[in-house]
Scaffold this active site. Structure first.
Site, PDB file in Angstrom:
ATOM      1  N   GLU A 230       0.885  -1.166   0.000  1.00  0.00           N
ATOM      2  CA  GLU A 230       0.000   0.000   0.000  1.00  0.00           C
ATOM      3  C   GLU A 230       0.915   1.206   0.000  1.00  0.00           C
ATOM      4  OE1 GLU A 230      -1.577   3.125   0.495  1.00  0.00           O
ATOM      5  OE2 GLU A 230      -1.845   2.650   2.616  1.00  0.00           O
ATOM      6  N   CYS A 264      -2.200   8.884   2.711  1.00  0.00           N
ATOM      7  CA  CYS A 264      -2.001   8.439   1.329  1.00  0.00           C
ATOM      8  C   CYS A 264      -3.254   8.671   0.492  1.00  0.00           C
ATOM      9  CB  CYS A 264      -1.584   6.980   1.298  1.00  0.00           C
ATOM     10  SG  CYS A 264      -2.692   5.883   2.197  1.00  0.00           S
TER      11      CYS A 264
END
Length: 458
Positions: A230, A264
């Site tokens: 990720e 993010c």
């Protein structure tokens, strides 16, 4: 000198240093986790779920303490820290309640008859390499499904989060998890590389930068290990039309500046159609200019420091590059004159493809706004990025919203809401934003042996 230390980003003061593990200690941790696997995999699923349920309870009981720790470590305002503790506990509770159902045998219908069952089984020791921006949440979405499944875990946290790393290990053991089923290791990058190469380790999950992701994937690939990555994001926030511009601007400002912009899946690129652009920019400029950085330990503070001086320097490099090449810095764009890693909320317009800010992720309190002529131009700009994590689309036309969602190169699309996270929906991206999915039922499958048990027709 150890790299594991607490440097309070609000003051710049080193508060505590932790010793990096020796090679022998790291090797011992892997041996212990490997030895603990057979017993943990044979523990009934209901007992494994009960451990996760107790972890969720402890998070609630110790919420104030846990939030204060990450305020010291990475500068998260304590109110937001309490929110992170809450969602982390919710993830453990979700897998405790719903997870056993995900492990039920999946019966298949086979054309030639007989029986065929897919049975989800653990694979062994898995390594988690976690980042500093959400110290508890990132671990929860990796650890909860894997412990439920029956895997054992080694956890290597960010060097700036040693106290939260230690307290999570403590909580697992307090909840009844066998001591060697989850082991925190203060390991170096070189030691991590050796762990991934070791035959006793079966998989690795990393949340972090593209550089780190590429390094882990290369080692894992060479040794045929499963991996989940990720990575970064440069998420678009697409504004096509609205019947509440003020509310939309408020949403954009709040979503972008939460955690000082260090998320993010934060909406980093605001893409606004021509007819709304001027009013949107004016409203956002007013809101960001009014945001006052404050003491992150104060419950009233909504905007704190960045996590570190290094993080601040990286963001300022992108803003300075854009400024030098002609971008308009509408608000902020500079370091604040005080001790610690402080930067004012920043709004940038006039960003062009020759600027680093166009392609690279600004992991800090920087919002960029782009003007587009229509829907097609908005989609084209949204997809013109090496990333593909999240995205959001704002319009009163639901059919149009779903059409745009289908055209976006992203792992997640939110309609009339900023990107977020929930225990029961998958999280992950495409392109340079990563490989694999976490959370929901998908989080169980990444490190599971989906074993076929087949019997012929009798």
């Amino acid at each position: 000198m150890s790299s594991f230390q607490i440097v309070n980003p609000a003051t710049g003061i080193v508060e505590r240093t932790y010793e990096t593990a020796s090679d022998a200690a790291v090797g011992d941790a892997l041996a212990r986790a490997h030895a603990a696997f057979p017993s943990w995999r044979e523990t009934p699923v209901a007992q494994r779920a009960a451990v996760l349920a107790r972890v969720a309870e402890i998070y609630a009981e110790r919420a104030d303490e846990l939030a204060a720790i990450i305020t010291r470590e990475m500068g998260k305002p304590v109110k937001q820290g309490l929110g992170e503790v809450g969602i982390s506990g919710a993830i453990y509770a979700y897998y405790a309640e719903q997870g056993p159902g995900f492990l039920a045998d999946e019966e298949l219908t086979v054309a030639t008859g007989g029986s065929a069952v897919v049975r989800r089984a653990p694979i062994g020791v898995v390594l988690g390499i976690m980042p500093w921006n959400y110290p508890y949440y990132q671990v929860a979405r990796f650890a909860a499904p894997n412990l439920l499944l029956g895997n054992t875990i080694l956890l290597k946290h960010a060097p700036s989060c040693p106290e939260s790393a230690s307290v999570m290990e403590e909580i697992f053991h307090e909840a009844g998890l066998p001591r060697d089923a989850y082991i925190n290791v203060f390991a170096s990058e070189e030691q991590v590389a050796r762990l991934i190469a070791d035959a006793r380790l079966q998989g690795v999950s990393l949340t972090g930068s593209e550089r780190a992701g590429a390094a882990v994937a290369e080692i894992a690939g060479r040794h045929l290990k499963r991996f989940v990555l990720e990575l970064g994001g440069n998420d678009p926030f697409i504004v096509l039309d609205t019947d509440d511009l003020d509310g939309l601007v408020r949403t954009a400002a709040s979503a972008r500046m939460s955690n000082a912009g260090q998320a993010c899946n934060s909406p980093k690129r605001m893409i606004v159609v021509d007819g709304l652009y001027d009013d949107f920019v004016a409203g956002l400029e007013t809101r960001l200019a009014a945001m006052e950085p404050g003491d992150p330990s104060d419950a009233a503070t909504r905007f704190g420091p960045l996590s570190s001086e290094a993080a601040l320097d990286r963001v300022l490099e992108l803003v300075d590059d854009a400024r030098a090449k002609g971008a308009d810095i509408r608000v902020g764009g500079a370091r604040l004159d005080r001790d610690g890693a402080w930067m004012s909320p920043t709004l940038v317009t006039g960003v062009t493809p020759d600027m680093r800010l166009y392609r690279e992720e600004a992991f800090g309190p920087v919002a960029t706004v782009y003007r587009v002529r229509d829907v097609d131009a908005a989609v084209e700009l949204a997809n013109d990025t090496p990333y593909g994590l999240g995205s959001s689309v704002y319009t009163t036309d639901w059919a149009l919203a779903n059409e745009v969602a289908d055209r976006l190169d992203a792992g997640m699309v939110y309609i009339n809401a900023p990107g977020g996270t929930e225990p029961d929906v998958p999280f992950g991206g495409v392109k340079m934003s990563g490989i694999g999915r976490e959370l929901g039922r998908y989080g169980v499958d990444e490190f599971a042996n989906k074993k076929l048990v087949r019997a012929p027709k009798r």
